[in-house]
Design a protein around this motif. Sequence first.
Motif, short mmCIF file in Angstrom:
data_model
loop_
_atom_site.label_atom_id
_atom_site.label_comp_id
_atom_site.label_asym_id
_atom_site.label_seq_id
_atom_site.Cartn_x
_atom_site.Cartn_y
_atom_site.Cartn_z
N ALA A 106 27.01 -12.52 -7.67
CA ALA A 106 27.79 -12.20 -6.48
C ALA A 106 28.49 -13.47 -6.01
N GLN A 107 29.77 -13.31 -5.69
CA GLN A 107 30.55 -14.47 -5.28
C GLN A 107 30.53 -14.54 -3.75
N VAL A 108 29.99 -15.62 -3.21
CA VAL A 108 29.95 -15.74 -1.75
C VAL A 108 31.10 -16.64 -1.31
N THR A 109 31.99 -16.07 -0.51
CA THR A 109 33.17 -16.85 -0.09
C THR A 109 33.44 -16.62 1.39
N SER A 110 34.61 -17.01 1.82
CA SER A 110 35.00 -16.77 3.21
C SER A 110 35.30 -15.28 3.39
N GLN A 111 35.34 -14.86 4.64
CA GLN A 111 35.62 -13.45 4.91
C GLN A 111 37.01 -13.07 4.40
N GLU A 112 38.00 -13.98 4.60
CA GLU A 112 39.37 -13.68 4.18
C GLU A 112 39.44 -13.43 2.67
N GLU A 113 38.77 -14.29 1.91
CA GLU A 113 38.84 -14.18 0.45
C GLU A 113 38.11 -12.94 -0.04
N ALA A 114 36.98 -12.62 0.62
CA ALA A 114 36.17 -11.49 0.16
C ALA A 114 36.88 -10.16 0.31
N VAL A 115 37.79 -10.05 1.30
CA VAL A 115 38.44 -8.77 1.51
C VAL A 115 39.82 -8.71 0.86
N ALA A 116 40.26 -9.81 0.27
CA ALA A 116 41.63 -9.84 -0.26
C ALA A 116 41.80 -8.87 -1.41
N CYS A 117 40.91 -8.90 -2.37
CA CYS A 117 41.10 -8.14 -3.60
C CYS A 117 40.50 -6.74 -3.61
N PRO A 118 39.21 -6.56 -3.19
CA PRO A 118 38.59 -5.23 -3.34
C PRO A 118 39.25 -4.17 -2.48
N GLU A 119 39.16 -2.93 -2.93
CA GLU A 119 39.67 -1.80 -2.16
C GLU A 119 38.58 -1.21 -1.28
N VAL A 120 37.33 -1.54 -1.62
CA VAL A 120 36.20 -1.01 -0.83
C VAL A 120 35.48 -2.19 -0.20
N ILE A 121 35.30 -2.16 1.10
CA ILE A 121 34.60 -3.24 1.80
C ILE A 121 33.46 -2.67 2.63
N LEU A 122 32.24 -3.14 2.35
CA LEU A 122 31.08 -2.69 3.10
C LEU A 122 30.88 -3.63 4.28
N VAL A 123 30.79 -3.08 5.48
CA VAL A 123 30.64 -3.91 6.67
C VAL A 123 29.15 -3.97 7.03
N ALA A 124 28.45 -5.00 6.57
CA ALA A 124 27.00 -5.11 6.80
C ALA A 124 26.75 -6.02 7.99
N MET A 125 27.27 -5.62 9.12
CA MET A 125 27.12 -6.40 10.34
C MET A 125 26.72 -5.46 11.48
N PHE A 126 26.30 -6.03 12.60
CA PHE A 126 25.95 -5.19 13.74
C PHE A 126 27.19 -4.86 14.55
N ARG A 127 27.10 -3.73 15.25
CA ARG A 127 28.23 -3.21 16.00
C ARG A 127 28.86 -4.26 16.92
N GLU A 128 28.02 -5.05 17.59
CA GLU A 128 28.58 -5.97 18.59
C GLU A 128 29.46 -7.06 17.96
N HIS A 129 29.38 -7.22 16.62
CA HIS A 129 30.20 -8.25 15.97
C HIS A 129 31.44 -7.69 15.27
N TYR A 130 31.59 -6.35 15.31
CA TYR A 130 32.76 -5.75 14.65
C TYR A 130 34.06 -6.37 15.15
N SER A 131 34.12 -6.61 16.48
CA SER A 131 35.40 -7.05 17.04
C SER A 131 35.78 -8.44 16.52
N SER A 132 34.77 -9.20 16.03
CA SER A 132 35.10 -10.53 15.49
C SER A 132 35.88 -10.43 14.18
N LEU A 133 36.00 -9.23 13.63
CA LEU A 133 36.73 -9.06 12.36
C LEU A 133 38.21 -8.75 12.59
#
Length: 522
Positions: A106-133
């Motif tokens: 698994a490649q661990v990178t920045s949030q920007e890089e991780a979402v650049a390529c894949p079409e499916v993104i799993l959001v494994a965070m708590f609700r209160e942090h969603y807005s930080s995305l």
Amino acid sequence: MAAWCLVNGTPAQGPERPLGMEGGGNLDPQSVAKMPGEMDKPLISHHLVDSNYSLAEVPSEAPKVGILGSGDFAHSLATRLVGSGFCVLVGSRNPKRTAGLFPAAAQVTSQEEAVACPEVILVAMFREHYSSLCSLRDQLTGKILVDVSNPTEQEHLQYHQSNAEYLASLFPTSTVVKAFNVISAWTMQSGPRDGNRQVPICSNHPEAKHTISLMARSMGFTPVDMGSLASAREVEAMPLRLLPDWKVPALLALGLFVFFYAYNFTRDVLQPYVQENKNKFYKLPVSVVNTSLPCVAFVLLSLVYLPGVLAAALQLQRGTKYRRFPDWLDHWLQHRKQIGLLSFFCAALHVLYSLCLPLRRSHRYDLVNLAVKQVLANNSHLWVEEEVWRMEIYISLGLLAFGTLSLLAVTSLPSIANSLNWKEFSFVQSTLGFVALVLSTLHTLTYGWTRAFEESRYKFYLPPTFTLTLLVPCTIILAKALFFLPCFSRRLSKIRRGWEKDGDVKFTLPASQALAQKTSHV
Ligand SMILES: Cc1cc2nc3c(=O)[nH]c(=O)nc-3n(C[C@H](O)[C@H](O)[C@H](O)COP(=O)(O)OP(=O)(O)OC[C@H]3O[C@@H](n4cnc5c(N)ncnc54)[C@H](O)[C@@H]3O)c2cc1C
Ligand SMILES: NC(=O)C1=CN([C@@H]2O[C@H](COP(=O)(O)OP(=O)(O)OC[C@H]3O[C@@H](n4cnc5c(N)ncnc54)[C@H](OP(=O)(O)O)[C@@H]3O)[C@@H](O)[C@H]2O)C=CC1
Ligand code: HEM
Ligand SMILES: [Cu+2]
Ligand SMILES: [Fe+3]
């Protein structure tokens, strides 16, 4: 909608379409074609097994999945996805710190890089942090966001909007799917051993839902379509429920146990202590328990068959089957399985306790003391024929009852139940279950024998415990016998075939069917 059209730019190629990766062009046709059939085999895809690559060198054509968050669940998701042949990109606010915790593949990178390529993104965070995305909104446009979150009980009550709908409102240009929240991090990581764990999935976009269903399937789970995102609240409530069907039956069993334990304590321990100044407290752990448990088992068993009798009586009285049963009866009928299995559990404990009765030291002292008394009284032969027969018979009846109950318990296992047809299942559950009730009643009656009529058995004016348990089962047996009489059974079978007392429809049964109905139902 626009978001979804972007993801699925190419037209569908049939139901076994790959995981929505066709847009990125990084699709492995072979692994995709095999996917549905591969469930019973190891979940590592072929190129990872066959090659000498280390897991770090994932071939670039593997379907890409992004994960936002680097916590426990993200870690489990990444492990499972890598094991299922996906190329995983983990997006963390601090990739350097967290990279060491993830599988090398698994490649661990920045949030920007991780979402650049894949079409499916799993959001494994708590609700209160969603807005930080929200800064990633442009990059997430047109992609599938999977909400895996579980609200706490308090959050669930506090927010009327589900976490998934909240995520959808923050990212209107993305497609949100709710999935995987019912799976624990542990199960996610180790994989479902029986390949049969269900994952409820819901979304407003059928194509995205299909994509995530295929993904769940290739991870070894069984996707269950829960409809649109409006169901997300219900899906999020699922892990909050603790064995919902068992709550009332378990409380019932516990309540009965407390009642019978207190009753037996009063009779067997308190009364000798108060009125005869005898110390019988040694009876608390085994003896009193083994007088209470079988009573609980017996009462619960009769409560399994009572609602059926009440339902039949109600149908007879109303003269129709087209009126709903009252809610309490409906609910009771639906919880018979749980009540029955709890009855079986108590009966099994009663059997184990009974087998251990002679092992106790108190029992040995009783025997020796009795022997000494016999010797002093110069009695050489102690043998009460009636007592011997009573015990032989009640033990045998108990064993038969327990054997029959075991059959019921075994057939309630889903794997066995699925292999029986409806008639076989209802024969075991309805007919053999009633036989078990009759055998238990006979076991209790022969155990009780004439004790109900002996004045010395009434401690503090309280009748022997078994007498309290006999009322309901005897009523059921009598009622069933009554329903077996031709006048009732004919009317009942007519009602169950749709005849109504006040209806216009005149209904007559062919003679042969009337006979079959009579024997199958009551
Ligand atoms: C150890 C153990 C395990 C058990 N496991 C299970 C299990 O796995 N699954 C399960 O379901 N139960 C289970 N039970 C509960 C119990 O065995 C069943 O519910 C059993 O079918 C009850 O039988 P019955 O004859 O009382 O009722 P049923 O045969 O269900 O009939 C009940 C009533 O429903 C009404 N009725 C029946 N047919 C019709 C009709 N065609 N139209 C309208 N009304 C109708 C009638 O009024 C009837 O009296 C278990 C019990 C025990 C003790
Ligand atoms: N644990 C479990 O068994 C299950 C968990 N879930 C759900 O998965 C989600 C994650 O759970 P879990 O992994 O246990 O939680 P963790 O606390 O372990 O992980 C949460 C992650 O969120 C990331 N994050 C991003 N932005 C923020 C922020 N502003 N503040 C704090 N953290 C942030 C962090 O990663 P980083 O610092 O790298 O950015 C952090 O590791 C939850 O919604 C939970 O309900 C669902 C099913 C089971
Ligand atoms: C292997 C099967 C069984 C054996 C060996 C067995 C044995 C016994 C024994 C030894 C007693 C007397 C307990 C005492 O001395 O206090 C007893 C009582 C009793 N048993 Fe069983 N039993 C069996 C199965 C069952 C089943 C299946 C039920 C009902 C579901 C049941 C219900 C009862 C009841 C209600 C009593 C009376 C308890 C009392 O009031 O003291 N038994 N049994
Ligand atoms: Cu669209
Ligand atoms: Fe309920």
